[in-house]
Write a protein that holds these residues in place. Structure first.
Motif, PDB file in Angstrom:
ATOM      1  N   LYS A 162       0.860  -1.176   0.000  1.00 43.24           N
ATOM      2  CA  LYS A 162       0.000   0.000   0.000  1.00 43.24           C
ATOM      3  C   LYS A 162       0.895   1.224   0.000  1.00 43.24           C
ATOM      4  CE  LYS A 162      -3.927  -2.169   2.081  1.00 43.24           C
ATOM      5  NZ  LYS A 162      -5.050  -2.040   2.928  1.00 43.24           N
ATOM      6  N   GLU A 163       0.545   2.142  -0.891  1.00 47.55           N
ATOM      7  CA  GLU A 163       1.330   3.356  -0.987  1.00 47.55           C
ATOM      8  C   GLU A 163       1.100   4.205   0.253  1.00 47.55           C
ATOM      9  OE1 GLU A 163       0.984   5.553  -4.598  1.00 47.55           O
ATOM     10  OE2 GLU A 163       0.761   3.714  -5.779  1.00 47.55           O
ATOM     11  N   MET A 164       2.199   4.654   0.793  1.00 49.75           N
ATOM     12  CA  MET A 164       2.129   5.524   1.955  1.00 49.75           C
ATOM     13  C   MET A 164       1.917   6.948   1.474  1.00 49.75           C
ATOM     14  SD  MET A 164       2.624   3.565   4.601  1.00 49.75           S
ATOM     15  CE  MET A 164       3.184   4.613   5.897  1.00 49.75           C
ATOM     16  N   GLY A 165       1.144   7.690   2.198  1.00 50.17           N
ATOM     17  CA  GLY A 165       0.946   9.092   1.870  1.00 50.17           C
ATOM     18  C   GLY A 165       2.231   9.859   2.139  1.00 50.17           C
ATOM     19  N   ALA A 166       2.290  11.065   1.707  1.00 48.34           N
ATOM     20  CA  ALA A 166       3.458  11.892   1.951  1.00 48.34           C
ATOM     21  C   ALA A 166       3.639  12.083   3.450  1.00 48.34           C
ATOM     22  CB  ALA A 166       3.297  13.238   1.268  1.00 48.34           C
ATOM     23  N   PRO A 167       4.891  12.000   3.913  1.00 48.48           N
ATOM     24  CA  PRO A 167       5.105  12.198   5.349  1.00 48.48           C
ATOM     25  C   PRO A 167       4.752  13.636   5.730  1.00 48.48           C
ATOM     26  CG  PRO A 167       7.209  12.066   4.180  1.00 48.48           C
ATOM     27  CD  PRO A 167       6.124  11.774   3.190  1.00 48.48           C
ATOM     28  N   PRO A 168       4.376  13.842   6.983  1.00 49.44           N
ATOM     29  CA  PRO A 168       4.021  15.200   7.389  1.00 49.44           C
ATOM     30  C   PRO A 168       5.236  16.125   7.257  1.00 49.44           C
ATOM     31  CG  PRO A 168       3.980  13.704   9.275  1.00 49.44           C
ATOM     32  CD  PRO A 168       4.257  12.893   8.059  1.00 49.44           C
ATOM     33  N   SER A 169       4.963  17.365   6.967  1.00 48.59           N
ATOM     34  CA  SER A 169       6.056  18.319   6.813  1.00 48.59           C
ATOM     35  C   SER A 169       6.706  18.586   8.163  1.00 48.59           C
ATOM     36  CB  SER A 169       5.543  19.626   6.209  1.00 48.59           C
ATOM     37  OG  SER A 169       4.727  20.301   7.159  1.00 48.59           O
ATOM     38  N   SER A 170       7.902  19.127   8.121  1.00 50.36           N
ATOM     39  CA  SER A 170       8.627  19.462   9.354  1.00 50.36           C
ATOM     40  C   SER A 170       7.837  20.460  10.184  1.00 50.36           C
ATOM     41  CB  SER A 170      10.005  20.044   9.027  1.00 50.36           C
ATOM     42  OG  SER A 170      10.771  19.108   8.321  1.00 50.36           O
ATOM     43  N   GLU A 171       7.171  21.390   9.496  1.00 53.68           N
ATOM     44  CA  GLU A 171       6.373  22.382  10.210  1.00 53.68           C
ATOM     45  C   GLU A 171       5.210  21.722  10.939  1.00 53.68           C
ATOM     46  OE1 GLU A 171       5.213  25.220   7.280  1.00 53.68           O
ATOM     47  OE2 GLU A 171       7.252  26.004   7.040  1.00 53.68           O
ATOM     48  N   ASP A 172       4.550  20.750  10.294  1.00 52.91           N
ATOM     49  CA  ASP A 172       3.452  20.030  10.941  1.00 52.91           C
ATOM     50  C   ASP A 172       3.948  19.259  12.155  1.00 52.91           C
ATOM     51  OD1 ASP A 172       1.582  20.928   9.134  1.00 52.91           O
ATOM     52  OD2 ASP A 172       1.671  19.125   7.869  1.00 52.91           O
ATOM     53  N   GLN A 173       5.092  18.606  12.009  1.00 50.94           N
ATOM     54  CA  GLN A 173       5.648  17.853  13.130  1.00 50.94           C
ATOM     55  C   GLN A 173       6.012  18.787  14.277  1.00 50.94           C
ATOM     56  OE1 GLN A 173       8.854  15.657  11.266  1.00 50.94           O
ATOM     57  NE2 GLN A 173       7.533  13.877  10.925  1.00 50.94           N
ATOM     58  N   LEU A 174       6.617  19.943  13.950  1.00 54.30           N
ATOM     59  CA  LEU A 174       6.993  20.908  14.968  1.00 54.30           C
ATOM     60  C   LEU A 174       5.753  21.442  15.678  1.00 54.30           C
ATOM     61  CD1 LEU A 174       9.270  22.438  16.339  1.00 54.30           C
ATOM     62  CD2 LEU A 174       9.107  24.183  14.553  1.00 54.30           C
ATOM     63  N   TYR A 175       4.688  21.718  14.924  1.00 54.18           N
ATOM     64  CA  TYR A 175       3.447  22.197  15.505  1.00 54.18           C
ATOM     65  C   TYR A 175       2.874  21.160  16.483  1.00 54.18           C
ATOM     66  CZ  TYR A 175      -1.406  23.545  16.040  1.00 54.18           C
ATOM     67  OH  TYR A 175      -2.627  23.864  16.576  1.00 54.18           O
ATOM     68  N   LYS A 176       2.849  19.894  16.065  1.00 53.85           N
ATOM     69  CA  LYS A 176       2.314  18.834  16.932  1.00 53.85           C
ATOM     70  C   LYS A 176       3.148  18.682  18.195  1.00 53.85           C
ATOM     71  CE  LYS A 176       0.099  16.136  13.317  1.00 53.85           C
ATOM     72  NZ  LYS A 176       0.135  14.914  12.528  1.00 53.85           N
ATOM     73  N   LEU A 177       4.484  18.777  18.051  1.00 58.62           N
ATOM     74  CA  LEU A 177       5.372  18.659  19.204  1.00 58.62           C
ATOM     75  C   LEU A 177       5.151  19.827  20.157  1.00 58.62           C
ATOM     76  CD1 LEU A 177       7.658  17.169  20.625  1.00 58.62           C
ATOM     77  CD2 LEU A 177       9.276  18.483  19.246  1.00 58.62           C
ATOM     78  N   THR A 178       5.025  21.019  19.609  1.00 58.39           N
ATOM     79  CA  THR A 178       4.790  22.217  20.427  1.00 58.39           C
ATOM     80  C   THR A 178       3.456  22.093  21.158  1.00 58.39           C
ATOM     81  OG1 THR A 178       6.016  23.538  18.836  1.00 58.39           O
ATOM     82  CG2 THR A 178       4.626  24.740  20.380  1.00 58.39           C
ATOM     83  N   ASP A 179       2.446  21.641  20.449  1.00 61.04           N
ATOM     84  CA  ASP A 179       1.120  21.458  21.040  1.00 61.04           C
ATOM     85  C   ASP A 179       1.169  20.432  22.168  1.00 61.04           C
ATOM     86  OD1 ASP A 179      -1.631  22.128  21.069  1.00 61.04           O
ATOM     87  OD2 ASP A 179      -2.095  20.254  20.019  1.00 61.04           O
ATOM     88  N   PHE A 180       1.908  19.361  21.977  1.00 60.71           N
ATOM     89  CA  PHE A 180       2.015  18.305  22.986  1.00 60.71           C
ATOM     90  C   PHE A 180       2.761  18.809  24.219  1.00 60.71           C
ATOM     91  CE2 PHE A 180       4.220  14.485  24.692  1.00 60.71           C
ATOM     92  CZ  PHE A 180       3.098  13.803  25.111  1.00 60.71           C
ATOM     93  N   VAL A 181       3.880  19.523  24.012  1.00 57.13           N
ATOM     94  CA  VAL A 181       4.652  20.053  25.141  1.00 57.13           C
ATOM     95  C   VAL A 181       3.804  21.061  25.918  1.00 57.13           C
ATOM     96  CG1 VAL A 181       6.659  21.479  25.762  1.00 57.13           C
ATOM     97  CG2 VAL A 181       6.897  19.613  24.119  1.00 57.13           C
ATOM     98  N   SER A 182       3.055  21.899  25.194  1.00 59.55           N
ATOM     99  CA  SER A 182       2.169  22.862  25.834  1.00 59.55           C
ATOM    100  C   SER A 182       1.119  22.145  26.675  1.00 59.55           C
ATOM    101  CB  SER A 182       1.512  23.729  24.773  1.00 59.55           C
ATOM    102  OG  SER A 182       0.562  24.564  25.357  1.00 59.55           O
ATOM    103  N   PHE A 183       0.581  21.042  26.145  1.00 61.87           N
ATOM    104  CA  PHE A 183      -0.401  20.250  26.880  1.00 61.87           C
ATOM    105  C   PHE A 183       0.209  19.694  28.164  1.00 61.87           C
ATOM    106  CE2 PHE A 183      -2.013  15.943  27.750  1.00 61.87           C
ATOM    107  CZ  PHE A 183      -3.309  16.253  28.094  1.00 61.87           C
ATOM    108  N   LEU A 184       1.446  19.202  28.077  1.00 68.40           N
ATOM    109  CA  LEU A 184       2.108  18.621  29.246  1.00 68.40           C
ATOM    110  C   LEU A 184       2.394  19.673  30.322  1.00 68.40           C
ATOM    111  CD1 LEU A 184       4.614  16.102  27.628  1.00 68.40           C
ATOM    112  CD2 LEU A 184       2.502  15.579  28.843  1.00 68.40           C
ATOM    113  N   GLU A 185       2.716  20.898  29.890  1.00 66.91           N
ATOM    114  CA  GLU A 185       3.027  21.949  30.850  1.00 66.91           C
ATOM    115  C   GLU A 185       1.794  22.432  31.593  1.00 66.91           C
ATOM    116  OE1 GLU A 185       5.085  24.912  28.569  1.00 66.91           O
ATOM    117  OE2 GLU A 185       6.996  23.856  28.746  1.00 66.91           O
ATOM    118  N   ASN A 186       0.650  22.334  30.937  1.00 69.61           N
ATOM    119  CA  ASN A 186      -0.579  22.824  31.576  1.00 69.61           C
ATOM    120  C   ASN A 186      -1.178  21.708  32.341  1.00 69.61           C
ATOM    121  OD1 ASN A 186      -0.384  25.352  30.492  1.00 69.61           O
ATOM    122  ND2 ASN A 186      -1.414  24.743  28.618  1.00 69.61           N
TER     123      ASN A 186
END
Length: 186
Positions: A162-186
């Motif tokens: 099965k063809e894999m979709g395009a991997p998420p962009s670096s910006e998307d990954q950075l956004y998700k990581l930032t969102d997760f760290v923000s969640f952990l801090e709160n």
């Protein structure tokens, strides 16, 4: 019958069951809903539906018990009995198309399972899992691109890529990581 139509029919049947004036739906509603749950491979809901069908309806509707027999065989992954039961019953008009579709999707799931789980399997086991006759089974395997050794009666499935979709962009990954760290801090 398309998947979308089946989903809409399931919703309608569930609504009819819930809104039944006496709290008990018609045998046809139970039969169709049980068959749809099997089609959707929703065995837990099929089992709970079977448990809540009144005993009087179970006793007066042998077809309902036959649909549930298919469900029990699916639950046990006993493919040969699934196909045997599906083919041995003259289904009523209200469930015939659904049960025909059940057979098709069970076969598709079996082929997918074989493709993912086996590097080699006996032709007899492929026949049992797909419910196909020997000649039809060999031809279907060849059409799938699987190797078939007539001498040893072995089938060599090829895993579907099965063809894999395009991997998420670096910006998307950075956004998700930032969102997760923000969640952990709160």
């Amino acid at each position: 019958m398309t998947v979308n139509n089946i989903d809409k029919l399931a919703e309608e049947l569930e609504r009819q069951e819930l809104e039944a004036p006496t709290g008990i739906a018609s045998p046809q509603v139970y039969s169709q809903l049980l068959a749809i749950y099997l089609y959707q491979n929703d065995l837990p809901n099929a089992k709970f539906l079977w448990k809540r069908v009144p005993a009087s309806i179970k006793a007066s509707t042998p077809e309902l018990a036959q649909i549930w027999a298919v469900g029990q065989h699916l639950w046990k992954s006993d493919f040969s009995l699934v196909y045997k039961t599906l083919n041995s019953v003259n289904w009523s008009e209200s469930v015939a198309e659904i049960m025909s579709n059940v057979q098709v999707v069970v076969r598709q799931r079996a082929v997918e399972l074989i493709s993912k789980a086996y590097s080699s399997i006996t032709l007899e086991n492929v026949q049992e899992m797909t419910g196909l006759l020997p000649d039809v089974c060999v031809q279907a395997c060849i059409e799938k691109g699987w190797g078939v050794d007539a001498d040893t009666k072995m089938v060599y499935p090829v895993r579907e890529v099965k063809e894999m979709g395009a991997p998420p962009s670096s910006e998307d990954q950075l956004y998700k990581l930032t969102d997760f760290v923000s969640f952990l801090e709160n």
